[in-house]
Design a protein around this motif. Structure first.
Motif, PDB file in Angstrom:
ATOM      1  N   MET A  32       0.836  -1.205   0.000  1.00 38.72           N
ATOM      2  CA  MET A  32       0.000   0.000   0.000  1.00 38.72           C
ATOM      3  C   MET A  32       0.872   1.257   0.000  1.00 38.72           C
TER       4      MET A  32
ATOM      5  N   PHE B 102      -6.551   7.473  -0.553  1.00 39.93           N
ATOM      6  CA  PHE B 102      -7.851   6.963  -0.972  1.00 39.93           C
ATOM      7  C   PHE B 102      -7.723   6.195  -2.290  1.00 39.93           C
ATOM      8  N   VAL B 103      -7.103   6.830  -3.274  1.00 43.19           N
ATOM      9  CA  VAL B 103      -6.952   6.206  -4.595  1.00 43.19           C
ATOM     10  C   VAL B 103      -6.157   4.913  -4.481  1.00 43.19           C
TER      11      VAL B 103
ATOM     12  N   HIS C   8      -5.876   2.887  -1.879  1.00 41.02           N
ATOM     13  CA  HIS C   8      -6.686   1.830  -1.267  1.00 41.02           C
ATOM     14  C   HIS C   8      -7.702   1.272  -2.261  1.00 41.02           C
ATOM     15  N   ALA C   9      -8.315   2.154  -3.036  1.00 44.75           N
ATOM     16  CA  ALA C   9      -9.286   1.692  -4.031  1.00 44.75           C
ATOM     17  C   ALA C   9      -8.592   0.827  -5.086  1.00 44.75           C
ATOM     18  N   LEU C  10      -7.438   1.275  -5.557  1.00 44.01           N
ATOM     19  CA  LEU C  10      -6.722   0.528  -6.597  1.00 44.01           C
ATOM     20  C   LEU C  10      -6.245  -0.825  -6.102  1.00 44.01           C
ATOM     21  N   VAL C  11      -5.617  -0.836  -4.914  1.00 42.85           N
ATOM     22  CA  VAL C  11      -5.094  -2.095  -4.372  1.00 42.85           C
ATOM     23  C   VAL C  11      -6.242  -3.080  -4.130  1.00 42.85           C
ATOM     24  N   GLY C  12      -7.345  -2.570  -3.579  1.00 44.60           N
ATOM     25  CA  GLY C  12      -8.491  -3.443  -3.333  1.00 44.60           C
ATOM     26  C   GLY C  12      -9.054  -3.993  -4.630  1.00 44.60           C
ATOM     27  N   ALA C  13      -9.218  -3.121  -5.624  1.00 44.14           N
ATOM     28  CA  ALA C  13      -9.757  -3.560  -6.914  1.00 44.14           C
ATOM     29  C   ALA C  13      -8.824  -4.593  -7.548  1.00 44.14           C
TER      30      ALA C  13
ATOM     31  N   LEU D  76      -8.905  -2.160 -16.327  1.00 46.83           N
ATOM     32  CA  LEU D  76      -8.890  -1.349 -15.104  1.00 46.83           C
ATOM     33  C   LEU D  76      -8.468   0.089 -15.400  1.00 46.83           C
TER      34      LEU D  76
ATOM     35  N   VAL E 103     -10.804   3.150 -14.239  1.00 44.64           N
ATOM     36  CA  VAL E 103     -10.414   4.161 -13.254  1.00 44.64           C
ATOM     37  C   VAL E 103      -9.717   5.382 -13.843  1.00 44.64           C
TER      38      VAL E 103
ATOM     39  N   GLY F  74     -13.783  -5.121  -4.526  1.00 49.28           N
ATOM     40  CA  GLY F  74     -12.420  -5.076  -3.993  1.00 49.28           C
ATOM     41  C   GLY F  74     -12.076  -3.683  -3.484  1.00 49.28           C
TER      42      GLY F  74
ATOM     43  N   SER G 167     -11.514  -2.753   0.517  1.00 51.55           N
ATOM     44  CA  SER G 167     -10.240  -2.174   0.927  1.00 51.55           C
ATOM     45  C   SER G 167     -10.460  -0.816   1.606  1.00 51.55           C
TER      46      SER G 167
END
Lengths: 220, 220
Positions: A134, A161-162, A164-169, A192, A196, B168, B172
């Motif tokens: 992260m 924020f970005v 966390h969203a990217l890593v989660g996705a 992706l 995004v 995801g 996250s």
């Protein structure tokens, strides 16, 4: 440390050999079913030596998680290199991630399928590696955004924020990619990016979506 | 089934009482440290009754995961209601999710922080709930996209991709939201809408980002 054969290898090299064998055997057998005998044999190293270096099967598994996590982190750090535009950096970061997943299938199975189902020390190491990944992605986003005024101005929280969203996705999509052999790393990265980036670019240009406020403002 | 006091409650009501107490105690103590005595006392139900209904502490924990997962899934199903435009549905789905996380803090801790660190049967239930949530989100995306030609035409795989990316990202972001008390569910939903929707809308309009091909095509 003198002698012939296996004993002449430096410790670090032997450790990597054992970790390589560990990742392959853990990936194939699962954490609980894997036995150190098979790992030692595959690494061509004696079983007591494996215990000397890693203490236990759990210790070896944790070392495997750490090594695979560090590989991933390095990929993001390289993506954040100078002289690239923001979208090139994002593309490079996502490519590094999905490329790792496809090329290091055993490592991915250990890191994403097996490790998260274990508890205790193993879970703690998974958390540490996730935090390191992260942090590298936050840096990547920050570095990519530094050329574009809006996000850079708003400071670190937007980058967090970005990231966390990217890593989660991306984490979530690894499972989907594995279930769809036709979805190559390049295709998934491109999907992706379209989802995004084409959005992020407009946000950076100042466009803001507002939620419907009574009337159904959003048209088709 | 006749009698006075607690015995007159229907089984389903008592089960929900025990699950409510379970979620609170598990969230506070953690899975391993939680004891059934405390849960039974909080639910005002005898300890043997807890074992009669759920078999074991593990069985009760699994029931807690299932109930919380079902609450989440229902939120997405309600968001996918008729008469809303695509972005309103996405907004409603994301609001339902982040709203659940903020309003049902104990449930979220059990589902997202504790359950994923356990193995065996618990991990299997987490997977099942995750799959149910995913299926509801795929339906939401499909339903939202059905009005807009491009995504609907390209069929189920695009909806699956978008759903995996969204789930995801949102999963996250729950951790990030918990670490930043100023980031309310509404704010986080709005951030994610801006990141993905403003992008998704352009993709639906046919805009496609292509990766840099030698020359640094992407502008600043």
């Amino acid at each position: 440390m003198s002698g012939t054969g296996r004993r002449r290898l430096p410790r670090q090299v032997r450790e990597q050999q054992i970790i390589d064998a560990g990742v392959r055997v853990f990936s194939k057998r699962g954490y609980h079913a894997a036995v150190v005998d098979e790992i030692a044999e595959l690494a061509d190293i004696s079983k007591p030596m494996v215990y000397l270096y890693f203490g236990s099967k759990e210790g070896l598994f944790i070392a495997c998680i750490r090594r695979e996590g560090e590989r991933l982190t390095r990929g993001f750090q390289e993506a954040a290199s100078a002289g690239k535009s923001a979208d090139e950096q994002l593309w490079a970061g996502l490519s590094a991630f999905f490329g790792y997943v496809a090329a290091t299938r055993d490592g991915w199975v250990v890191l994403y399928r097996q490790a998260p189902e274990q508890g205790g020390e193993i879970a703690a190491e998974v958390r540490r590696q996730r935090e390191a990944v992260m942090a590298a992605v936050v840096e990547l986003v920050r570095s990519g955004a530094s050329g574009s005024g809006a996000l850079a101005e708003r400071g670190g929280r937007d980058a967090e924020f970005v990231a966390h969203a990217l890593v989660g996705a991306a984490d979530s999509l690894t499972g989907w990619m594995a279930d769809h052999p036709g979805e190559t790393p390049d295709k998934v990265t491109l999907r992706l990016m379209n989802m995004v980036w084409v959005g992020m670019r407009n946000v950076l240009d100042g466009e803001v979506w507002v939620p419907p406020d009574g009337d159904s403002a959003a048209g088709e």
